[in-house]
Design an enzyme around this catalytic site. Structure first.
Site, mmCIF file in Angstrom:
data_model
loop_
_atom_site.group_PDB
_atom_site.id
_atom_site.type_symbol
_atom_site.label_atom_id
_atom_site.label_comp_id
_atom_site.label_asym_id
_atom_site.label_seq_id
_atom_site.Cartn_x
_atom_site.Cartn_y
_atom_site.Cartn_z
ATOM 1 N N GLU A 121 0.834 -1.207 0.000
ATOM 2 C CA GLU A 121 0.000 0.000 0.000
ATOM 3 C C GLU A 121 0.866 1.254 0.000
ATOM 4 O O GLU A 121 0.658 2.186 -0.798
ATOM 5 C CB GLU A 121 -0.913 0.009 1.216
ATOM 6 N N ASP A 158 -5.309 -3.863 -2.313
ATOM 7 C CA ASP A 158 -5.294 -2.407 -2.518
ATOM 8 C C ASP A 158 -3.899 -1.931 -2.912
ATOM 9 O O ASP A 158 -3.746 -1.048 -3.759
ATOM 10 C CB ASP A 158 -5.814 -1.665 -1.292
#
Length: 351
Positions: A61, A118
């Site tokens: 991330e 993500d």
């Protein structure tokens, strides 16, 4: 079956559909001084983005955010530095995805080889944006490979919905009794129109649409807010084993909605009313009761409801949110993403 695009055609097509940050405005959407302050605080000389509130670890991330911010600041050399670390230290799985956790205090440094979807999305999206802005076929090819892997390894069909699973393992049936479990903040909505062009074998529009529907269905409790972790075993409910709260993950959902161009007044106002305290700070709350568990006063959090007010009502951002000074990795990242959005899309709210 749709054919894969050659790398050059991928590069040419990426520019067809951009979210708010196009190559023309990318270099000006984050001020050079703001990026340099962020870089000095959170990016080391190897290109590792440091999460200083989480034991100084790095993760996919953070590397994805670092790439995106470097792109938005118009800094190709810094982008390449961050991508070099990401490519050599995190792109170690055999399925084309990144390992999610890298710890400087351990050897080997990778302490969890599972992916975090993500992070993979952010990396692919940033690479794709930079590829067209800087005419980089190598970045286009890398972006397409990661996006294709996300589509093949992390998408699950469930109840006529396309789910973006948080990781390859750990959240599916057989992994948990309340599976499937998703994290709505993992839907990086602004990325999907770009991924449609570089990895066309995956139905990214369907993933985006179903994600938006889940954001609406996942707003629970008296404040109508989504939990960080959501079980979809039957009706949506907080997942077992996680705090049943609107928390540090979900706080970025409305920012992602804004950056993707969402202007739904009902949804955005619901987030604003559910998260914003009277003084403009952000409240993390219990889903069942609506009671406040934490209050966040960092500018990186407060800018999110302030941006909703900017978009819905034309309210100028408070002066103390218009300037950037690094605090901790996560809110500082959100702050720069918020400022980038305001500079690009609503400069009138920065005056």
């Amino acid at each position: 079956m749709r054919r894969k695009f050659p790398a050059l055609l991928i590069y040419l097509c990426i520019g067809v559909m951009m979210p708010f940050a196009t190559p023309a405005n990318a270099a000006s959407s984050i001020a050079a001084a703001d990026w340099q302050a962020y870089k000095a605080r959170f990016v080391d000389t190897s290109g590792r983005v440091i999460d200083d509130a989480n034991g100084n670890i790095s993760h996919s991330e953070g590397q994805g955010y670092g790439l995106l911010l470097a792109y938005l600041a118009g800094q190709p050399s810094d982008f390449d530095l961050i991508w070099s670390f990401t490519r050599t230290e995190l792109m170690l799985r055999d399925d084309g995805l990144a390992v999610w956790k890298w710890d400087p205090a351990t050897k080997p440094h990778v302490t969890d080889a599972n992916n975090a979807t993500d992070g993979d999305l952010l990396i692919a999206y940033a690479l794709a944006q930079a590829a067209i802005a800087w005419s980089r076929q190598d970045l286009a090819k890398a972006a397409a490979g990661i996006a294709d892997a996300v589509g093949k390894k992390t998408i699950e069909e469930n109840q006529d919905r396309k789910l973006l699973m948080p990781a390859v393992t750990g959240f599916h049936e057989g992994d948990r009794p309340d599976a499937p479990v998703v994290n709505l903040s993992y839907w990086v909505f602004e990325a999907f129109s770009v991924l449609t062009k570089i990895a066309p074998e995956t139905d990214w529009q369907r993933i985006s649409d179903d994600g938006m529907a889940l954001v609406a269905a996942g707003r629970l409790g008296p404040r109508k807010m989504p939990p960080d972790w959501l079980s979809l075993m039957a009706r949506p409910k907080p997942a077992k084993g996680f705090p049943a709260e609107f928390g540090y993950n979900a706080v970025r959902i409305p920012l992602y909605l804004l950056r993707a161009g969402n202007r739904d007044p009902e949804m955005l106002n619901s987030f604003r009313e559910g998260m914003m305290a009277a003084d403009g700070s952000v409240e993390l709350t219990d889903i069942a009761t609506g009671e406040v568990r934490h209050t966040l006063s960092d500018p990186g959090y407060r800018i999110i409801p302030a941006l909703i007010s900017c978009v819905l009502d034309g309210t100028k951002l408070p002066e103390n949110l218009r300037s950037f000074a690094p605090t901790l990795y996560y809110p500082s990242t959100l702050h720069l993403l918020g400022l980038s959005f305001a500079n690009s899309e609503h400069p009138e709210c920065m005056e």
